[in-house]
Design an enzyme around this catalytic site. Structure first.
Site, mmCIF file in Angstrom:
data_model
loop_
_atom_site.group_PDB
_atom_site.id
_atom_site.type_symbol
_atom_site.label_atom_id
_atom_site.label_comp_id
_atom_site.label_asym_id
_atom_site.label_seq_id
_atom_site.Cartn_x
_atom_site.Cartn_y
_atom_site.Cartn_z
ATOM 1 N N LYS A 163 0.833 -1.221 0.000
ATOM 2 C CA LYS A 163 0.000 0.000 0.000
ATOM 3 C C LYS A 163 0.857 1.256 0.000
ATOM 4 O O LYS A 163 0.623 2.176 -0.780
ATOM 5 C CB LYS A 163 -0.897 -0.019 1.246
ATOM 6 C CG LYS A 163 -1.526 1.332 1.565
ATOM 7 C CD LYS A 163 -2.355 1.312 2.826
ATOM 8 C CE LYS A 163 -1.589 1.475 4.121
ATOM 9 N NZ LYS A 163 -1.318 2.857 4.535
ATOM 10 N N ASN A 164 1.850 1.304 0.885
ATOM 11 C CA ASN A 164 2.611 2.543 1.045
ATOM 12 C C ASN A 164 3.604 2.783 -0.087
ATOM 13 O O ASN A 164 4.272 3.815 -0.118
ATOM 14 C CB ASN A 164 3.309 2.580 2.405
ATOM 15 C CG ASN A 164 2.303 2.775 3.536
ATOM 16 O OD1 ASN A 164 1.141 3.105 3.282
ATOM 17 N ND2 ASN A 164 2.746 2.571 4.768
ATOM 18 N N CYS A 203 -4.453 12.418 13.449
ATOM 19 C CA CYS A 203 -5.170 11.158 13.272
ATOM 20 C C CYS A 203 -4.963 10.309 14.521
ATOM 21 O O CYS A 203 -4.309 10.738 15.478
ATOM 22 C CB CYS A 203 -4.735 10.433 12.002
ATOM 23 S SG CYS A 203 -3.197 9.573 12.134
ATOM 24 N N ARG A 209 0.872 14.355 13.438
ATOM 25 C CA ARG A 209 1.349 14.192 12.069
ATOM 26 C C ARG A 209 1.322 15.467 11.224
ATOM 27 O O ARG A 209 0.617 15.542 10.208
ATOM 28 C CB ARG A 209 0.588 13.059 11.381
ATOM 29 C CG ARG A 209 0.689 11.751 12.150
ATOM 30 C CD ARG A 209 -0.021 10.624 11.484
ATOM 31 N NE ARG A 209 0.684 10.113 10.327
ATOM 32 C CZ ARG A 209 0.241 9.135 9.565
ATOM 33 N NH1 ARG A 209 -0.916 8.570 9.833
ATOM 34 N NH2 ARG A 209 0.926 8.709 8.531
ATOM 35 N N ASP A 267 5.150 0.496 12.058
ATOM 36 C CA ASP A 267 3.961 -0.186 11.539
ATOM 37 C C ASP A 267 3.886 -1.657 11.954
ATOM 38 O O ASP A 267 2.918 -2.350 11.612
ATOM 39 C CB ASP A 267 3.913 -0.077 10.001
ATOM 40 C CG ASP A 267 3.654 1.351 9.540
ATOM 41 O OD1 ASP A 267 3.240 2.175 10.368
ATOM 42 O OD2 ASP A 267 3.883 1.639 8.351
ATOM 43 N N ARG A 293 -8.276 -0.855 5.363
ATOM 44 C CA ARG A 293 -7.522 0.205 4.689
ATOM 45 C C ARG A 293 -6.201 -0.331 4.156
ATOM 46 O O ARG A 293 -5.687 0.167 3.156
ATOM 47 C CB ARG A 293 -7.196 1.332 5.672
ATOM 48 C CG ARG A 293 -8.375 2.071 6.163
ATOM 49 C CD ARG A 293 -7.951 3.178 7.065
ATOM 50 N NE ARG A 293 -7.065 4.103 6.334
ATOM 51 C CZ ARG A 293 -6.677 5.269 6.795
ATOM 52 N NH1 ARG A 293 -7.068 5.670 7.983
ATOM 53 N NH2 ARG A 293 -5.900 6.038 6.076
HETATM 54 N N1 EPU Z 1 6.685 14.646 10.847
HETATM 55 C C1 EPU Z 1 6.687 15.988 11.158
HETATM 56 N N2 EPU Z 1 6.564 16.884 10.135
HETATM 57 C C2 EPU Z 1 6.437 16.509 8.841
HETATM 58 C C3 EPU Z 1 6.416 15.124 8.539
HETATM 59 C C4 EPU Z 1 6.552 14.219 9.567
HETATM 60 O O1 EPU Z 1 6.812 16.377 12.322
HETATM 61 O O2 EPU Z 1 6.315 17.378 7.961
HETATM 62 C C5 EPU Z 1 6.839 13.646 11.934
HETATM 63 C C6 EPU Z 1 5.586 12.796 12.122
HETATM 64 O O3 EPU Z 1 4.621 13.426 12.935
HETATM 65 C C7 EPU Z 1 6.171 11.541 12.743
HETATM 66 C C8 EPU Z 1 7.531 11.412 12.033
HETATM 67 O O4 EPU Z 1 7.825 12.714 11.542
HETATM 68 O O5 EPU Z 1 6.382 11.744 14.099
HETATM 69 C C9 EPU Z 1 7.585 10.433 10.882
HETATM 70 O O6 EPU Z 1 6.453 10.603 10.045
HETATM 71 P P1 EPU Z 1 6.472 10.282 8.495
HETATM 72 O O7 EPU Z 1 6.310 11.574 7.749
HETATM 73 O O8 EPU Z 1 7.629 9.427 8.140
HETATM 74 O O9 EPU Z 1 5.130 9.456 8.330
HETATM 75 P P2 EPU Z 1 4.208 9.438 7.047
HETATM 76 O O10 EPU Z 1 5.045 9.665 5.853
HETATM 77 O O11 EPU Z 1 3.039 10.326 7.279
HETATM 78 C C10 EPU Z 1 4.444 6.914 6.453
HETATM 79 C C11 EPU Z 1 3.511 5.756 6.305
HETATM 80 C C12 EPU Z 1 3.006 5.347 7.674
HETATM 81 C C13 EPU Z 1 4.212 4.971 8.538
HETATM 82 C C14 EPU Z 1 5.186 6.144 8.613
HETATM 83 C C15 EPU Z 1 6.458 5.840 9.361
HETATM 84 C C16 EPU Z 1 2.584 6.117 4.105
HETATM 85 C C17 EPU Z 1 1.414 6.446 3.263
HETATM 86 N N3 EPU Z 1 2.418 6.139 5.422
HETATM 87 O O12 EPU Z 1 3.681 7.967 7.050
HETATM 88 O O13 EPU Z 1 2.182 4.201 7.493
HETATM 89 O O14 EPU Z 1 3.801 4.649 9.829
HETATM 90 O O15 EPU Z 1 5.553 6.556 7.271
HETATM 91 O O16 EPU Z 1 7.115 4.765 8.791
HETATM 92 O O17 EPU Z 1 3.635 5.780 3.590
HETATM 93 C C18 EPU Z 1 0.543 2.628 8.083
HETATM 94 O O18 EPU Z 1 0.718 2.086 6.978
HETATM 95 O O19 EPU Z 1 -0.106 2.083 9.018
HETATM 96 C C19 EPU Z 1 1.123 3.947 8.327
HETATM 97 C C20 EPU Z 1 0.686 4.773 9.276
#
Ligand code: EPU
Length: 422
Positions: free
Chosen positions: A22-23, A121, A126, A309, A401
């Site tokens: 998915k990701n 969320c 996030r 995850d 999801r």
């Molecule tokens: N963060 C910030 N600012 C930003 C971006 C991130 O503070 O602009 C923080 C987040 O709040 C968090 C950390 O940085 O504390 C890491 O977040 P990241 O941006 O890596 O998460 P994401 O890209 O929103 C993806 C996956 C998630 C997975 C995380 C971490 C996708 C679509 N989602 O989320 O997947 O947990 O990386 O590996 O790729 C899941 O599949 O269940 C899921 C939540």
């Protein structure tokens, strides 16, 4: 609403196929916005989040279709349309934060984007400040009005971008913005996740000039245009880990076909430490376990660390360990929602801040449980498979999801699990 009814206590055994990730699919679909020709993504699972993304691309003017190969695997074909709208509405973004992945591509391709700002969320606040700051470094002007981020840039300029923390979709968004920018972009402190590398492979197949993915520094030379491409999506390392844990927690013998051991190092190592036998077999990864589970500590971290995850699923496993296990969550501030439900099954877990101390027990007992988010739901399913008696997992729309036909896969391994209407 659907629920799962699980009669636990049966060791799972056999082999089952892991779906596409998915990701990795979501950013690949967003990347199609950048292409002048059709982008075909092969191996796309049927998941609610992917359906939502198809809808979003439709709203943005793309033509999205699915076709099935003889082997049951599906390909999604995306063709950009004329008269494109560059707006991702609240209705979709509120159901899936990954919608924010269209921001970089829309801005790079059309010079403007209007995206509903995702709220917090279940697992944490996030924010997306890193995405926005990076785009601003590249010359975009961003503003917030009526809950929408508006971004404009005649043409993005390549620039050095340093991320304050590892962000997966942040890295992906900036990569997609940079491929059509004027000049060179250097993304420092970039995320190393295999899904980021999968996206880089697709972008290269579309004609992009990218190097360094999978390291701290990704260098992108902007090009004038990108063409269509066909891309085989990587398999889902989180689903694979969940299936292998289902084998391990039930004292069974499960092979995850299509699983890539090289992308699962931290999880496989912890499984081994816990007393499971892990082996790379032709076409997949096999896990066998007998006897008592050894309690081990895990601490989530960006790749190649232990994935957040898989934290919830591993905690369910540790509930049956032979001692104490410390589970630390360092990525999201609220990712222990499964704890209260696991306690209802007899799990002995104390939480203090981002750390859970899990005292292993001899057995869990089935109970009605509430799923709260995607991975928490998977952890309750695992606990239910190992527990005595019947477990009902409510609100499994969270699970749908991100897991394709999980109950069918588990049934094929010998689990007694059924999807029924509440
Ligand atoms: N963060 C910030 N600012 C930003 C971006 C991130 O503070 O602009 C923080 C987040 O709040 C968090 C950390 O940085 O504390 C890491 O977040 P990241 O941006 O890596 O998460 P994401 O890209 O929103 C993806 C996956 C998630 C997975 C995380 C971490 C996708 C679509 N989602 O989320 O997947 O947990 O990386 O590996 O790729 C899941 O599949 O269940 C899921 C939540």
């Amino acid at each position: 609403m659907d629920i799962f009814v699980i009669k636990g206590g049966r060791p799972l055994s056999g082999a089952c196929r892991v779906s596409g990730a998915k990701n990795a699919v979501l950013p690949a679909m967003a990347a199609a916005i950048l292409a002048d020709g059709p982008v075909e993504i092969a191996g796309v699972p049927h998941l609610r989040d992917i359906g939502t993304f198809e809808k979003l691309l439709g709203i943005l003017g793309a033509d999205v279709s699915r076709s099935e190969a003889g082997d049951g695997r599906e390909t999604v074909r995306i063709v950009n349309g004329e008269g494109r709208k560059a707006e991702a509405p609240y209705d979709l973004v509120k159901t899936m934060r990954a919608s924010v992945l269209v921001l970089g591509p829309l801005l790079a391709r059309y010079g403007r984007a209007r995206i509903s700002l995702p709220g917090g969320c279940a697992i944490g606040a996030r924010p997306i400040d890193q995405h926005l700051r990076g785009l601003e470094h590249m010359g975009a002007k961003t503003s917030l009005s009526e809950g929408y981020i508006e971004a404009v840039a005649d043409r993005l300029r390549g620039a050095p971008v340093y991320f304050d923390m590892k962000t997966v979709t942040g890295t992906e968004n900036l990569m997609m913005a940079a491929v059509l920018a004027d000049g060179v972009t250097v993304l420092s402190n970039a995320a190393h996740e295999p899904e980021v590398c999968d996206l880089a492979r697709l972008l290269r197949a579309m004609g992009a000039d990218i190097e360094g993915e999978g390291t701290d520094e990704i260098v992108i030379h902007g090009v004038r245009s990108l063409h269509g491409a066909r891309h085989e999506i990587m398999t889902d390392r989180i689903e694979a880990a969940t299936l292998l844990l289902a084998g391990a927690i039930t004292g069974g013998d499960v092979t995850a076909l299509g699983a890539d051991a090289s992308a699962m190092g931290a999880v496989l190592e912890k499984l081994q430490e816990s007393g499971a036998e892990v082996s790379a077999v032709p076409g997949g990864v096999r896990v066998r376990r007998e006897g008592r589970i050894r309690s081990v500590n895990v601490k989530t971290a960006p790749y190649p660390g232990f994935p957040t995850d898989v934290q919830a699923q591993f905690m369910a496993y540790m509930c049956l360990g032979d001692g104490f296990s410390i589970v630390s969550e360092t990525i999201f501030e609220n990712r222990f929602m499964h704890v209260a439900e696991l306690r209802r099954m007899g799990g002995r877990i104390d939480v203090s801040g981002n750390t859970a101390a899990v005292k292993g027990v001899e057995g869990l007992s089935g109970a009605p449980l509430m799923a709260t988010d995607l991975r928490a739901s998977a952890s309750l399913v695992l606990a239910g498979l190992a527990a005595s008696g019947t477990t009902e997992v409510l609100r499994i729309y969270h699970l749908d999801r991100g897991y394709e036909s999980l109950e069918k896969k588990l049934s094929s391994l010998g689990a007694d699990i059924a999807r029924v209407k509440e």
